[in-house]
Write a protein that holds these residues in place. Structure first.
Motif, short mmCIF file in Angstrom:
data_model
loop_
_atom_site.label_atom_id
_atom_site.label_comp_id
_atom_site.label_asym_id
_atom_site.label_seq_id
_atom_site.Cartn_x
_atom_site.Cartn_y
_atom_site.Cartn_z
N ILE A 263 0.84 -1.20 0.00
CA ILE A 263 0.00 0.00 0.00
C ILE A 263 0.87 1.25 0.00
CG2 ILE A 263 -1.75 1.31 1.28
CD1 ILE A 263 -2.85 -1.26 0.08
N GLU A 264 1.92 1.26 0.81
CA GLU A 264 2.80 2.42 0.89
C GLU A 264 3.46 2.71 -0.46
OE1 GLU A 264 6.10 4.09 3.99
OE2 GLU A 264 6.48 2.10 3.15
N LYS A 265 3.93 1.68 -1.12
CA LYS A 265 4.57 1.86 -2.43
C LYS A 265 3.61 2.49 -3.42
CE LYS A 265 7.07 -0.73 -6.01
NZ LYS A 265 7.55 -2.08 -6.44
N LYS A 266 2.36 2.06 -3.40
CA LYS A 266 1.36 2.58 -4.34
C LYS A 266 0.96 4.01 -3.99
CE LYS A 266 -0.29 -2.03 -5.43
NZ LYS A 266 -1.26 -3.09 -5.16
N VAL A 267 0.90 4.33 -2.72
CA VAL A 267 0.61 5.71 -2.29
C VAL A 267 1.75 6.64 -2.69
CG1 VAL A 267 0.42 7.21 -0.26
CG2 VAL A 267 -0.98 5.15 -0.42
N LYS A 268 2.98 6.21 -2.42
CA LYS A 268 4.16 7.03 -2.71
C LYS A 268 4.34 7.28 -4.20
CE LYS A 268 6.06 7.50 1.49
NZ LYS A 268 6.36 8.79 2.14
N ALA A 269 3.83 6.38 -5.03
CA ALA A 269 3.91 6.57 -6.48
C ALA A 269 3.12 7.80 -6.92
CB ALA A 269 3.40 5.33 -7.21
N ALA A 270 2.08 8.15 -6.14
CA ALA A 270 1.25 9.31 -6.45
C ALA A 270 1.62 10.52 -5.61
CB ALA A 270 -0.23 8.97 -6.24
N LYS A 271 1.91 10.29 -4.35
CA LYS A 271 2.23 11.37 -3.40
C LYS A 271 3.52 11.02 -2.66
CE LYS A 271 -1.77 13.60 -4.04
NZ LYS A 271 -1.86 14.93 -4.69
N PRO A 272 4.67 11.22 -3.29
CA PRO A 272 5.94 10.77 -2.70
C PRO A 272 6.29 11.40 -1.37
CG PRO A 272 6.31 12.12 -4.66
CD PRO A 272 4.85 11.81 -4.63
N LYS A 273 5.77 12.59 -1.08
CA LYS A 273 6.10 13.27 0.17
C LYS A 273 5.13 12.95 1.31
CE LYS A 273 8.30 17.27 -2.07
NZ LYS A 273 8.27 18.75 -2.20
N ALA A 274 4.04 12.29 0.98
CA ALA A 274 3.01 12.02 2.00
C ALA A 274 3.41 10.88 2.93
CB ALA A 274 1.69 11.69 1.32
N LYS A 275 3.05 11.02 4.20
CA LYS A 275 3.15 9.91 5.13
C LYS A 275 1.88 9.08 5.01
CE LYS A 275 6.17 12.43 8.29
NZ LYS A 275 6.34 13.01 9.65
N LEU A 276 1.97 7.84 5.44
CA LEU A 276 0.84 6.92 5.30
C LEU A 276 0.45 6.35 6.66
CD1 LEU A 276 -1.12 5.06 3.63
CD2 LEU A 276 0.79 3.43 3.52
N THR A 277 -0.85 6.28 6.90
CA THR A 277 -1.34 5.52 8.05
C THR A 277 -2.46 4.60 7.58
OG1 THR A 277 -2.21 5.62 10.31
CG2 THR A 277 -2.99 7.29 8.77
#
Length: 248
Positions: A99-113
């Protein structure tokens, strides 16, 4: 007629931004977030991800294939401070790293929870070792959630589940039924109760349950909102939603 060009003045400081990925069939998660953050200086944005029913590991992994696209469509080309993936069993099925990899592909600076990782943080904050788990899921999915927490080092002392197959039916469970059911769970051998699933209407009965059970009660949405606020530095002055928000 003369047209006059006026130079705009833009804001110099913006609020922290939360971007929530909610399941398309989830009735509760936005309501719960708004209930807690409505008076805080936070900008809150939501996009929904297609959910495939019945809820199975295969369908939850299939749902995660669209995470990058859905994340990108939360204020495209704008930074988001924290992306919130609003599915407990979905994170467990697909894996946090995926999930983190897929989120970072769109928003590289965002943190994930995510609900599952937020729950682990919250349980460790309380020093919980022995845990009772309640889920609304089918037996197979319920067992996968229990296995996840067991692999994270918790001793699962008891487990109850509702055996509901579809996400949109989970959101229709009566809150009073949940309170009566959860208040009768035997927690003698447990340090805390964890209620899984972002679609269950449990946020507003947590404090009442804690008084009844004399144990910490944690839920997917409660821990997820707590971790989101921790991430953006806004976890203060939250009252009425359980001990978690008041623990140092």
């Amino acid at each position: 007629m003369k047209s006059k060009k006026i130079e705009p003045q833009f804001i110099k400081q913006q609020n922290p931004r939360l971007g929530l990925i909610a399941l398309a069939t989830d009735f509760m998660i936005e309501k719960d977030f708004i209930e807690i953050i409505k008076d805080k200086e936070i900008d809150f944005f939501v996009n929904r991800i297609e959910c495939f029913n019945p809820l199975t590991k295969e369908n939850l992994i299939k749902m995660s294939d669209k995470v990058t696209e859905v994340t990108n469509n939360i204020l495209p080309d704008e930074n988001i401070d924290c992306i919130v993936y609003g599915c407990t069993s979905g994170t467990i099925a697909a894996g946090y790293n995926s999930i983190e990899k897929k989120v970072k592909a769109a928003k590289p600076k965002a943190k994930l929870t995510t609900p599952s990782t937020a729950a682990i943080k919250a349980l460790k904050k309380f020093g919980v070792k022995k845990l009772s788990i309640f889920t609304p899921y089918s037996k197979v999915l319920n067992d996968e959630v229990v296995s996840y927490f067991s692999k994270e080092g918790f001793d699962i002392t008891s487990n109850c589940y509702l055996d509901i197959a579809a996400d949109y039916d989970i959101g229709k469970v009566e809150q009073e039924f949940l309170y009566e059911t959860l208040s009768k769970i035997d927690l003698n051998d447990a340090d805390a109760l964890f209620i899984s699933c972002t679609a269950l209407p449990t946020l507003n009965i947590i404090e009442k349950l804690e008084k009844k059970l004399s144990k910490p009660v944690l839920s997917s949405n409660q821990t997820l909102i707590w971790d989101s606020l921790q991430t953006i530095g806004k976890n203060n002055n939250v009252m009425g939603f359980g001990k978690l928000f008041n623990i140092n």
